[in-house]
Design an enzyme around this catalytic site. Structure first.
Site, PDB file in Angstrom:
ATOM      1  N   ASP A 111     103.228 -36.084 -12.803  1.00 29.89           N
ATOM      2  CA  ASP A 111     104.416 -36.919 -13.044  1.00 29.89           C
ATOM      3  C   ASP A 111     105.468 -36.149 -13.852  1.00 29.89           C
ATOM      4  O   ASP A 111     106.632 -36.543 -13.904  1.00 29.89           O
ATOM      5  CB  ASP A 111     104.002 -38.163 -13.853  1.00 29.89           C
ATOM      6  N   GLN A 158      99.578 -45.278 -13.781  1.00 27.62           N
ATOM      7  CA  GLN A 158     100.684 -46.149 -13.383  1.00 27.62           C
ATOM      8  C   GLN A 158     101.226 -46.905 -14.605  1.00 27.62           C
ATOM      9  O   GLN A 158     100.478 -47.568 -15.309  1.00 27.62           O
ATOM     10  CB  GLN A 158     100.205 -47.135 -12.298  1.00 27.62           C
ATOM     11  N   LYS A 214     101.166 -44.930  -2.960  1.00 20.99           N
ATOM     12  CA  LYS A 214     100.800 -43.563  -3.353  1.00 20.99           C
ATOM     13  C   LYS A 214      99.488 -43.178  -2.683  1.00 20.99           C
ATOM     14  O   LYS A 214      99.342 -42.072  -2.142  1.00 20.99           O
ATOM     15  CB  LYS A 214     100.667 -43.461  -4.881  1.00 20.99           C
TER      16      LYS A 214
END
Ligand code: NAP
Length: 302
Positions: free
Chosen positions: A121, A98, A54
């Site tokens: 997200d 995460q 990422k």
């Protein structure tokens, strides 16, 4: 018949180039770049490799990027304070925590603490609700479903009036993609069925799918005889079934298989995603796009 391959690796490059171009334009015009913070708790090797990818992608696109690593025993209150700090940080447009988090931390509490306007997200209940309403209300679609829909669109598959069958009802793939495909609008307008472990006749449902989206996590679950000839098959499953030697490095790497019997299915379907190299590369790509979107919303240029 041999199906057309829908390659996530190629579509990723197309989209990343589009993002890169837009980032440059916004920087020139507004003096701002998208800001993304990735919060990693502990040292789970899989999480480290996802976060590294990422960060690399964000760097390549010219984003302002912060990697915030926290020890595995970080207190929940400290993590909440960190989220609060980034919620208030003007240079940050996207906050990514995460997952999974260590057991002593309430994952839901952490995700719900993220400002919905920085929830790139798309997991915050506010964004889940917006997705359900659809249309202009949607700010951030969750990344894997957004990637699936983008692949279907870019592969030129007709979705309007299509029978879409989604195998799996998770909150991160099955339910959101089903919800997205049923909305009014481009790349949607489909008639959607969701199937799961309690479904009576899985095969019968799959057989009538013009677009079959499989996210079960069971290698080879979908048999070739369940596939409607000429249909579009999107295999989301990523299952580690052993190891193999990498052609590039000679090192042993995981051998990955999807939820669909690919070799047989590609002789029946009209188009199909491979595993790996199909849906996988799209998730991070859509995370980058959501972060860019977040900056654009803030600048009022969306
Ligand atoms: P999940 O939370 O475990 O959900 C799996 C779903 O599949 C559940 O709804 C389950 O039904 C259903 N299912 C499992 N076995 C089935 C069977 N035999 N027949 C019918 N339905 C069955 O999984 P997930 O997080 O959605 O992920 C699914 C797969 O996609 C995994 O392989 C994962 O690694 C992969 N994935 C890939 C990406 C990516 O490529 N970027 C992203 C996310 C996930 P019940 O609800 O009845 O248990």
């Amino acid at each position: 018949m041999t199906a057309k391959l829908i390659k996530g690796t190629e579509i990723r490059e197309e989209i990343l180039s589009e993002i890169e171009k837009e980032v440059k334009e916004i920087k020139e015009k507004h003096g701002k770049v998208p800001g993304l913070v990735t919060i990693l708790v502990g040292e789970n090797p899989a999480s480290i490799s996802y976060v590294t990818l990422k960060i690399k992608t964000a760097d390549r696109l010219g984003f302002h990027e912060i990697q915030d690593n926290q020890p595995a025993d970080v207190a929940e209150a400290d993590l909440l304070a960190l989220i609060d700090k980034y919620n208030k940080d003007e240079a940050i447009n996207g906050i990514l925590v995460q997952l999974p988090l260590p057991k002593h931390i309430d994952e839901k509490k952490i995700l719900n603490a993220i400002d919905p306007d920085k929830d790139v997200d798309g997991f915050h209940p506010v964004n889940v609700g917006r997705l359900m309403i659809g249309g202009d209300e949607v700010k951030f679609a969750p990344c894997t479903p957004a990637g699936i829909q983008e692949m279907i669109i870019r592969a030129g598959v007709e979705t309007s009036g299509a029978e879409v069958v989604v195998v799996g009802r998770s909150n991160i793939v099955g339910k959101p993609i089903a919800n997205m495909m049923v909305q009014k609008g481009p790349g949607a307008n489909s008639t959607v069925t969701i199937v799961h472990t309690r479904t009576k006749d899985l095969a019968a449902h799959c057989k009538r799918a013009d677009i079959l989206i499989v996210a079960a996590g069971v290698p080879g679950l979908v048999k070739p005889e369940w596939i409607k000839p000429g249909s579009c098959v999107i295999d989301v499953g990523v299952n580690r079934v052993g190891e193999k030697k990498s052609e590039k490095t000679g090192k042993m790497i995981p051998l990955l298989k999807g939820d669909v019997d690919f070799d047989a299915a590609k002789e029946i379907a009209g188009s199909i995603t491979p595993v790996p190299g199909g849906v996988g590369p799209m998730t991070i790509t859509m995370l980058m796009r959501n972060t860019l979107k977040s900056l654009k919303y803030k600048l009022g240029i969306q």
